[in-house]
Design an enzyme around this catalytic site. Structure first.
Site, PDB file in Angstrom:
ATOM      1  N   HIS A 175       0.920  -1.259  -0.028  1.00 53.15           N
ATOM      2  CA  HIS A 175      -0.003   0.057  -0.078  1.00 53.15           C
ATOM      3  C   HIS A 175       0.840   1.296  -0.022  1.00 53.15           C
ATOM      4  CE1 HIS A 175      -4.276   1.065   0.534  1.00 53.15           C
ATOM      5  NE2 HIS A 175      -3.682   2.345   0.762  1.00 53.15           N
ATOM      6  N   ASP A 225     -13.767   2.667   6.896  1.00 57.91           N
ATOM      7  CA  ASP A 225     -12.985   3.512   6.088  1.00 57.91           C
ATOM      8  C   ASP A 225     -13.457   3.903   4.699  1.00 57.91           C
ATOM      9  OD1 ASP A 225     -10.178   4.623   5.745  1.00 57.91           O
ATOM     10  OD2 ASP A 225     -10.257   3.048   4.046  1.00 57.91           O
ATOM     11  N   ARG A 266     -12.908  12.469   4.261  1.00 55.38           N
ATOM     12  CA  ARG A 266     -11.697  13.170   4.349  1.00 55.38           C
ATOM     13  C   ARG A 266     -11.185  13.889   2.980  1.00 55.38           C
ATOM     14  NH1 ARG A 266      -7.938   8.943   5.723  1.00 55.38           N
ATOM     15  NH2 ARG A 266      -6.362  10.158   5.759  1.00 55.38           N
ATOM     16  N   SER A 280      -6.386   4.248   8.299  1.00 54.29           N
ATOM     17  CA  SER A 280      -7.209   4.268   7.164  1.00 54.29           C
ATOM     18  C   SER A 280      -6.396   3.079   6.333  1.00 54.29           C
ATOM     19  CB  SER A 280      -7.184   5.221   6.268  1.00 54.29           C
ATOM     20  OG  SER A 280      -7.547   5.115   5.074  1.00 54.29           O
ATOM     21  N   LYS A 293      -7.611  -1.387   6.501  1.00 56.97           N
ATOM     22  CA  LYS A 293      -7.797  -2.156   5.114  1.00 56.97           C
ATOM     23  C   LYS A 293      -6.716  -3.447   5.005  1.00 56.97           C
ATOM     24  CE  LYS A 293      -7.446   1.499   2.141  1.00 56.97           C
ATOM     25  NZ  LYS A 293      -7.830   2.778   2.810  1.00 56.97           N
TER      26      LYS A 293
HETATM   27  N1  URA Z   1      -4.082   5.630   1.516  1.00 52.58           N
HETATM   28  C1  URA Z   1      -5.284   5.304   2.143  1.00 52.58           C
HETATM   29  O1  URA Z   1      -5.665   4.217   2.198  1.00 52.58           O
HETATM   30  N2  URA Z   1      -5.638   6.099   3.231  1.00 52.58           N
HETATM   31  C2  URA Z   1      -5.180   7.438   3.636  1.00 52.58           C
HETATM   32  O2  URA Z   1      -5.388   7.872   4.464  1.00 52.58           O
HETATM   33  C3  URA Z   1      -4.057   7.709   2.654  1.00 52.58           C
HETATM   34  C4  URA Z   1      -3.493   6.883   1.541  1.00 52.58           C
END
Ligand code: URA
Length: 434
Positions: free
Chosen positions: A82, A161, A168, A183, A187
């Protein structure tokens, strides 16, 4: 408990209890807490921060807001990846099929664009018919069949999320360490991988502007991952200028395909190899990064990496011809060239300004409901350090509306700085944590 009291407590710098955090996540997910209260709370967190304990609680509450995947039916060590978000960051589009082609199963949940940074899920929708919403069974079956699937927050995976991320994006509450860490890690935890590789971006076009801030975010995420028994490594990488040349959904997809074929920009290729090789190590496929890198380079050259992306596109409802004939991807009607006004060296390409300009063109959202334009964006012709002559093309802008092009040009004013001396080199990777 009342949400108004929780907002006030955080506004005044208080530390929320585990129960209060659970209450607000549950209430926001089931709709009893409205967007406006959640926005006020997110802004209070932006200014007041959260302790590591609060951040951990928020992560676990969000991970538990929906179903959590059990990937144990898939053989091998599952490795997820990620990025914290950047401009022109199409690394997942390269790394997911590349690593899968090497034999590491990749079951990945990605996001849409956030603020001025693009999102993998929006980019993947450049393939007509590509389904980003998959059921748990479809997702797992695809990883069993072809070794890779990249999906959005489908069905009931981290619904908290999904809602908070979209909120956000449009309430100026993205750049907060506890909100980013929870966040991303919620995930990753819900998606069930055994090991996690985090690409923490730092610089002008990243949510973390300094190495110190990036380190705080990287450490927070590595700690959360380690506490829940996932091997977690963070790479802190540069985001002062856009990654690669292309910025904008379909334009980035094309560049990712070139990179999978071994013909991509130097920085993107290097980052994909650095991240991909570490994923092979985490997955137990190779002993060290050097062997991982050699393996991935071989896969790129053999055409197997592009083939893996084509398999993924087909398996998720798209047409694999789009991968082999990228002229079929969405295209903008207006192509505008930005040229150098003087001789010199490119000293700076302000990634944040480029990101804002791409949003203005329509590649990102200004409100939650807004539809994006997959075709628009820009392609750089020069990168930091390149020598230029007056009249050389610095960037082509791909637009669909003259008035949006005019606004994007305003955003780009001063974004590319030319100096008489070459700038000092900036590393692509600053640090590895974990
Ligand atoms: N990627 C995400 O999944 N969440 C964030 O807050 C920033 C980048």
């Amino acid at each position: 408990m009342r949400m108004v009291d929780i907002i006030a407590k955080k506004r005044d710098g208080g530390e929320l209890t585990t129960e209060e955090i659970q209450f607000l996540v549950t209430g926001y997910t089931d709709g009893t807490i409205p967007d406006y209260q959640m926005s006020a709370w997110a802004m209070a967190v932006f200014f007041r921060g959260m302790t590591p304990r609060e951040t951990g609680d928020l992560t676990m509450a969000m991970a538990g807001s929906g179903e959590q995947l059990d990937l144990s039916s898939l053989s091998g060590i599952k490795v997820d990846k990620h990025s914290t978000g950047g401009v022109g960051d199409k690394t997942t589009l390269v790394v997911a099929p590349l690593v899968a082609a090497a034999g590491i199963p990749v079951a990945k949940m990605s996001g849409r664009g956030l603020g001025y940074s693009g999102g993998t899920i929006d980019k993947l929708e450049s393939f007509a018919g590509f389904a980003v919403e998959r059921s748990r069974e479809q997702f797992l079956q695809q990883v069993r069949d072809i070794g890779v699937s990249v999906i959005g927050q489908s069905g009931n995976l981290t619904p908290a999320d999904k809602k908070l991320y979209a909120l956000r994006d449009v309430t100026a509450t993205v750049e907060a360490v506890p909100l980013i860490a929870s966040s991303i890690m919620s995930k990753k935890i819900a998606a069930g991988a055994d090991a996690i590789l985090l690409d923490v971006k730092v610089g002008k076009g990243a949510f973390m502007k300094s190495i110190e801030e990036a380190e705080v975010l990287a450490k927070a995420m590595v700690d959360i991952g380690t506490q829940v028994g996932r091997k977690t490594v963070a790479v802190i990488s540069d985001m002062n200028q856009p990654l690669g040349f292309a910025v904008g959904n379909a334009l980035e997809v094309k560049e990712a395909i070139d990179t999978l074929a071994g013909k991509g920009p130097r920085d993107l290729t290097e980052l994909a190899l650095a991240i991909g090789s570490r994923m092979l190590v985490l997955g137990g496929l190779v002993e060290d990064e050097q062997s991982g890198r050699a393996k991935l380079e071989e896969i790129m050259a053999s055409g197997k990496a592009v083939e893996k992306l084509a398999q993924m596109v087909e398996a998720q409802g798209g047409d694999k011809s789009d991968v082999y004939e990228t002229s079929r991807l969405p295209k903008a009607v207006i192509i505008h060239e930005l040229v150098a006004s003087e001789d010199g060296y490119v000293a700076q390409i302000d990634a944040e300004a480029v990101g804002h300009a791409s949003v203005v063109l329509g590649a990102g959202r200004l409100t939650k409901e807004m539809a994006i334009d997959l075709a628009v964006g820009m392609v750089l012709h020069k990168k930091r350090g390149d020598q230029v002559k007056a009249g050389d093309i610095l960037m082509t802008i791909h637009a669909n509306k003259e008035e949006l092009l005019a606004s994007a040009l305003q955003e780009l004013e001063g974004a590319i700085v030319i100096s008489t001396k070459p700038p000092v080199d900036q590393p692509l990777i600053y640090k590895i944590i974990g």
